[in-house]
Write a protein that holds these residues in place. Structure first.
Motif, PDB file in Angstrom:
ATOM      1  N   UNK C 141       0.787  -1.277   0.060  1.00 57.78           N
ATOM      2  CA  UNK C 141      -0.222  -0.002   0.064  1.00 57.78           C
ATOM      3  C   UNK C 141       0.848   1.317  -0.143  1.00 57.78           C
ATOM      4  N   UNK C 142       1.941   1.177   0.732  1.00 61.65           N
ATOM      5  CA  UNK C 142       2.701   2.515   0.733  1.00 61.65           C
ATOM      6  C   UNK C 142       3.456   2.367  -0.508  1.00 61.65           C
ATOM      7  N   UNK C 143       3.906   1.696  -1.008  1.00 64.63           N
ATOM      8  CA  UNK C 143       4.473   1.718  -2.204  1.00 64.63           C
ATOM      9  C   UNK C 143       3.534   2.142  -3.490  1.00 64.63           C
ATOM     10  N   UNK C 144       2.053   1.948  -3.292  1.00 62.54           N
ATOM     11  CA  UNK C 144       1.213   2.479  -4.313  1.00 62.54           C
ATOM     12  C   UNK C 144       1.173   3.812  -3.974  1.00 62.54           C
ATOM     13  N   UNK C 145       1.074   4.254  -2.698  1.00 60.92           N
ATOM     14  CA  UNK C 145       1.012   5.850  -2.509  1.00 60.92           C
ATOM     15  C   UNK C 145       2.107   6.550  -3.280  1.00 60.92           C
ATOM     16  N   UNK C 146       3.372   5.826  -2.861  1.00 65.56           N
ATOM     17  CA  UNK C 146       4.426   6.545  -3.624  1.00 65.56           C
ATOM     18  C   UNK C 146       4.440   6.751  -4.967  1.00 65.56           C
ATOM     19  N   UNK C 147       4.042   5.485  -5.765  1.00 64.09           N
ATOM     20  CA  UNK C 147       3.823   5.521  -7.309  1.00 64.09           C
ATOM     21  C   UNK C 147       2.763   6.711  -7.510  1.00 64.09           C
ATOM     22  N   UNK C 148       1.730   6.714  -6.706  1.00 65.79           N
ATOM     23  CA  UNK C 148       0.645   7.802  -7.099  1.00 65.79           C
ATOM     24  C   UNK C 148       1.264   9.072  -6.895  1.00 65.79           C
ATOM     25  N   UNK C 149       1.904   9.534  -5.969  1.00 68.68           N
ATOM     26  CA  UNK C 149       2.288  10.862  -5.775  1.00 68.68           C
ATOM     27  C   UNK C 149       3.082  11.099  -6.872  1.00 68.68           C
ATOM     28  N   UNK C 150       4.134  10.090  -7.252  1.00 68.44           N
ATOM     29  CA  UNK C 150       5.216  10.432  -8.410  1.00 68.44           C
ATOM     30  C   UNK C 150       4.382  10.746  -9.662  1.00 68.44           C
ATOM     31  N   UNK C 151       3.204   9.817  -9.997  1.00 68.78           N
ATOM     32  CA  UNK C 151       2.408  10.212 -11.106  1.00 68.78           C
ATOM     33  C   UNK C 151       1.971  11.531 -11.104  1.00 68.78           C
ATOM     34  N   UNK C 152       1.472  11.746  -9.924  1.00 72.54           N
ATOM     35  CA  UNK C 152       0.942  13.179  -9.992  1.00 72.54           C
ATOM     36  C   UNK C 152       1.741  14.236  -9.955  1.00 72.54           C
ATOM     37  N   UNK C 153       2.958  13.877  -9.905  1.00 73.16           N
ATOM     38  CA  UNK C 153       4.079  15.048  -9.993  1.00 73.16           C
ATOM     39  C   UNK C 153       4.624  15.202 -11.167  1.00 73.16           C
ATOM     40  N   UNK C 154       4.693  13.932 -11.837  1.00 73.24           N
ATOM     41  CA  UNK C 154       5.641  13.929 -13.233  1.00 73.24           C
ATOM     42  C   UNK C 154       4.753  13.616 -14.198  1.00 73.24           C
ATOM     43  N   UNK C 155       3.555  12.918 -14.032  1.00 80.03           N
ATOM     44  CA  UNK C 155       2.651  12.596 -15.147  1.00 80.03           C
ATOM     45  C   UNK C 155       2.925  11.267 -16.040  1.00 80.03           C
ATOM     46  N   UNK C 156       3.793  10.555 -15.411  1.00 80.18           N
ATOM     47  CA  UNK C 156       4.307   9.312 -15.992  1.00 80.18           C
ATOM     48  C   UNK C 156       4.643   8.288 -15.034  1.00 80.18           C
ATOM     49  N   UNK C 157       4.643   6.980 -15.388  1.00 78.39           N
ATOM     50  CA  UNK C 157       5.231   6.174 -14.559  1.00 78.39           C
ATOM     51  C   UNK C 157       6.230   5.342 -15.052  1.00 78.39           C
ATOM     52  N   UNK C 158       6.843   5.750 -16.436  1.00 78.81           N
ATOM     53  CA  UNK C 158       7.802   4.881 -16.830  1.00 78.81           C
ATOM     54  C   UNK C 158       9.111   5.324 -16.110  1.00 78.81           C
ATOM     55  N   UNK C 159      10.094   4.205 -15.606  1.00 79.93           N
ATOM     56  CA  UNK C 159      11.103   4.460 -14.913  1.00 79.93           C
ATOM     57  C   UNK C 159      12.203   5.601 -15.510  1.00 79.93           C
ATOM     58  N   UNK C 160      12.281   5.277 -17.054  1.00 76.32           N
ATOM     59  CA  UNK C 160      13.308   6.169 -18.024  1.00 76.32           C
ATOM     60  C   UNK C 160      12.811   7.695 -17.774  1.00 76.32           C
TER      61      UNK C 160
END
Lengths: 148, 183, 472
Positions: C141-160
């Motif tokens: 769950x914590x990882x999912x929150x982190x991913x969601x915040x990153x997506x919200x900030x950057x607009x992408x979930x691709x690592x590169x």
């Protein structure tokens, strides 16, 4: 445990009336998954909820006689396998795994037979999800605490 | 975005209702009642999703949060204890932990993200603009789920598949392998 | 069938490894959409290295299971879960997409919960699995929150794409990353740290790993926690660091290895001892990671030795858990006091056990020595003398309790109750002896694996190449 005997006549009648309607809605959600909201998962959960309603109304033995545990297992695995097979078709004909290739009907956006493999994925997901939750219900309802 | 006073009032009303229902769920000692109220809570959340123009998520929330989750909770409660027993010390420390996490998240969101209703999303923009040409599906969410990010959905399907196998493994001594349960 | 499937996966991942050794980065675009829009699988030297280790250990454990699990009920579920766990681990390691990584981490974790609870007619596996489930569920769950915040900030979930955007500082309009990025990085590190059993979050491991069937313990200790380590390596190198993480990671690593080793000294249960020793080894690998994070020439050296230790620990710990499984299977108990002198009755197992324990204790001709020694040298070279000294003390501590283990199991005279114990069947001896010979081969002739791990470290550091290949 009330789920093993079923409930009163009123509940049974209401369930008898409600179940076809719920299945119809589920079919709509699944088959129109690429046009309107919803898709395989939502429809599948709705199907399993319908079966749960029947289990509550008529008792688990009644339902399990019609839709057996093994049938659920086979249906569930068939759904998951079908997803992978449809995705593999994309790998074979379109070079990329999961590619939506021209083998499937492309149609015109908005028609029932359109958007390529999406319909197939939705149907397979519906099979997987509905049978999965059904199996889970059977297992949970049959479970007894140790020593009882 | 639906604008106007009516929308704002309705939205805030449901937000407050969701918080009230969540507190009731936590405070009820009769777990069966708590499960039922949790179903209502799920319904309110679904309405909130709908008001935010995410009907796909709202539909999922209705069938899962109201139907499935309540059913599973009721079955689980019927197999175990119906009324909560013991001290509440542990639960309060958990509540504080979650409260801390929520505060951190709220501060993050409030300070770093743009205001309510402003469009964000780079990839999301692409999906909305190109879905008809790329996939030919009216339902953009369906197209994302099964085409753009189909591999993720395969993963989620495998999660469900695995979870059911785990349930069968854990409960296999209660339910036999075939049709005949050991009673 | 499971053995065949894992052998096929092994062949494929070795092919990938050779392909990446040529310096290529293999990219597969799922559904044909290129990077930020769709999901891509990106395989560079680092990925392929870890993937090969995973498949190797799972293959050994699958062969071992044929003999070990004979007579258990519902073996079809067992092998299905093993294969799903392999699939989950491969999915995590090979993907180039942060959300996809989370999805397959879930597949891996859920099958791990099921496998820990596989002997569900006993109480201990159920309890351990439940503890693992609660802690692991919180972590995801914590990882999912982190991913969601990153997506919200950057607009992408691709690592590169994330790496590229964050380096150029182009967040979404209206987003200021001053709070989002540290918080999301903290959430991700916490989540993956729990999966990797880093110190304050290690408490599930000593319950879950011993309670599982022994081949599963080998997989869990050998490679599943390494998946968390892999994710930590990847995340910490992809998300740019404004803070000096090297020191924090070094402190965590020292705490982790000390707790692991001290607790392992106190155990009377053979599998629990090995489980605590796994925590200690995660500490060693994290120290190498912190050397790598501090950069420079020694950074590359530290990463190389850390990755070499990932490989070596997977082999050694896999071997030791399989051996412990053979012993437990034959004697029917995990208590060291009841296993006194069992080596006299199981000659072949005893030889393999001695090899594995000596390798684990860091005795020179075996592989454990090479990687532990090079981590020490790298830490010294990077100016982390204090941490290196603590690690040396830890290695000596580990040496002492492994010597005690050998003394109890092999040296002392056997107990009366063990007079009927015999060596296990050939299908169990075979994977054990293969792993044991690997211990010796990689200890005497470490050049090829050193070359491999050096290549893996270089491709981990080659972020520009990774971005270019992913976004092409």
């Amino acid at each position: 445990m009330p789920t093993e005997k079923g409930m009163s006549l009123i509940v049974r009648t209401v369930a008898r009336l409600l179940a076809p309607v719920m299945l119809l809605v589920a079919a709509y959600i699944v088959l129109h998954g690429h046009i309107t909201h919803g898709g395989g998962f939502q429809g599948g959960v709705l199907v399993s909820c319908t079966l749960l309603l029947l289990i509550i109304a008529f008792g688990v033995d009644y339902v399990e006689a019609k839709v057996t545990f093994n049938f659920g297992q086979v249906f569930r695995s068939a759904g998951a396998t079908a997803i992978i097979l449809v995705a593999l078709v994309g790998l074979v004909f379109g070079f990329w795994f999961f590619k939506n290739v021209g083998v499937y009907p492309y149609g015109f956006p908005g028609e029932v037979f359109s958007a390529g493999s999406l319909t197939l994925y939705n149907l397979a997901e519906m099979a997987n999800v509905s049978a999965s939750f059904l199996v889970a219900f059977y297992v949970l309802i049959r479970f007894r605490r140790r020593g009882k | 975005m639906a604008e106007g006073l009516g929308f704002t009032l309705l939205f805030n009303l449901f937000l407050i209702l969701s918080v009230v229902l969540a507190v009731i769920v936590v405070e009820l000692r009769n777990l069966l009642y708590a499960a039922i109220v949790a179903g209502f809570y799920g319904l309110v959340i679904a309405v909130l999703y709908f008001l935010l123009q995410a009907p796909d998520i709202a539909l999922t929330q209705v069938v899962v949060g109201v139907g499935l989750q309540t059913a599973l909770l009721v079955i689980a409660i019927s197999k175990t204890l119906r009324v909560e027993e013991g001290s509440r010390g542990l639960r309060f420390s958990m509540v504080w932990l979650i409260f801390l996490l929520a505060v951190i998240l709220i501060f993050t969101v409030a300070y770093d993200f743009p205001g309510f209703g402003q469009p964000v999303g780079r990839v999301g923009q692409y999906y909305v603009e190109n879905v008809l040409r790329d996939v030919g599906a009216w339902n953009a969410v369906g197209a994302i789920v099964w085409d753009y990010r189909g591999y993720d959905t395969l993963g989620e399907t495998l999660v469900l598949f695995t979870a059911i196998i785990v349930a069968l493994v854990v409960f296999r001594h209660a339910h036999g392998k075939g049709d005949e349960p050991n009673r | 069938m499971a053995v065949g499937a894992s052998a096929a996966t092994m062949a494929m991942s070795l092919l990938l490894l050779f392909e990446t050794l040529k310096g290529n980065i293999v990219v597969h675009k799922m559904a044909g959409w290129s990077a930020p829009v769709g999901i891509i699988l990106v395989v560079d030297g680092f990925n392929a290295f870890i993937a090969s280790i995973i498949v190797g250990v799972v293959l050994a454990a699958a062969v071992f299971s044929i003999g070990y699990m004979r007579g258990e009920a519902s073996l079809n579920y067992y092998y299905a879960l093993v294969m799903l766990m392999l699939g989950g681990m491969m999915g995590v390691v090979l993907t180039g997409d942060l959300f996809n990584l989370f999805v397959f981490l879930e597949v891996m974790s859920i099958s791990a919960y099921g496998l820990v609870a596989f002997k569900s007619y006993e109480m201990e596996p159920l309890e351990a699995s439940f503890k693992y489930l609660i802690m692991g569920g919180t972590a995801t769950t914590i990882i999912l929150l982190g991913v969601a915040l990153i997506y919200g900030a950057v607009g992408t979930v691709n690592l590169a794409d994330i790496a590229c955007r964050l380096r150029s500082g182009s967040l979404l309009p209206g987003v200021s990353g001053s709070l989002v990025l540290p918080v999301s990085l903290a959430l991700l590190v916490t989540g993956f740290g729990l999966k990797a059993a880093v110190f304050p979050l290690h408490t599930w491991l000593p319950d879950a790993h011993p309670a599982a069937p022994s081949p599963i313990s080998a997989i869990l200790s050998g490679v599943t926690i390494k998946v968390g380590v892999y994710a930590l390596f990847r995340i910490l190198f992809v998300i740019p660091l404004n803070v000096d993480f090297a020191f924090a990671v070094a402190v965590l690593s020292v705490l982790t290895m000390t707790v692991g080793n001290v607790m392992a000294m106190l155990q009377t249960d053979i599998k629990r001892l090995l489980a605590f020793s796994s925590i200690a080894n995660i500490g060693y690998i994290l120290l190498a990671l912190s050397v790598g994070l501090s950069g420079g020439t020694y950074g590359v050296y530290g990463l190389t030795s850390g990755l070499l230790h990932v490989l070596n620990h997977a082999i050694m710990k896999g071997l030791l858990f399989l051996t412990a499984g053979a012993i437990v299977h034959a004697a029917g108990t995990r208590n060291l006091e009841e296993l006194v002198g069992i080596g006299h009755r199981m000659k072949a197992t005893a030889i393999i056990l001695v090899i594995g324990v000596l390798a684990m204790a860091g005795v020179p001709p075996f592989n454990g020595f090479i990687s532990e020694f090079s981590i020490l040298l790298a830490a010294l070279g990077a100016g982390m003398g204090f941490f290196a000294a603590l690690m040396l003390a830890n290695i000596l501590l580990a040496f002492s309790y492994y010597l005690r283990l050998l003394y109890i199991l092999v040296w002392q005279a056997p107990r009366e109750s063990l007079s009927t114990v015999r060596d296990p069947s050939p299908s169990m001896i075979l994977p054990m002896s293969v792993l044991a010979s690997l211990c010796i081969v990689f200890g005497v002739w470490p050049q090829p694996v050193l070359m491999l791990s050096h290549h893996a470290a270089l491709s981990l550091l080659n972020l520009n190449g990774y971005i270019a290949a992913s976004l092409s």
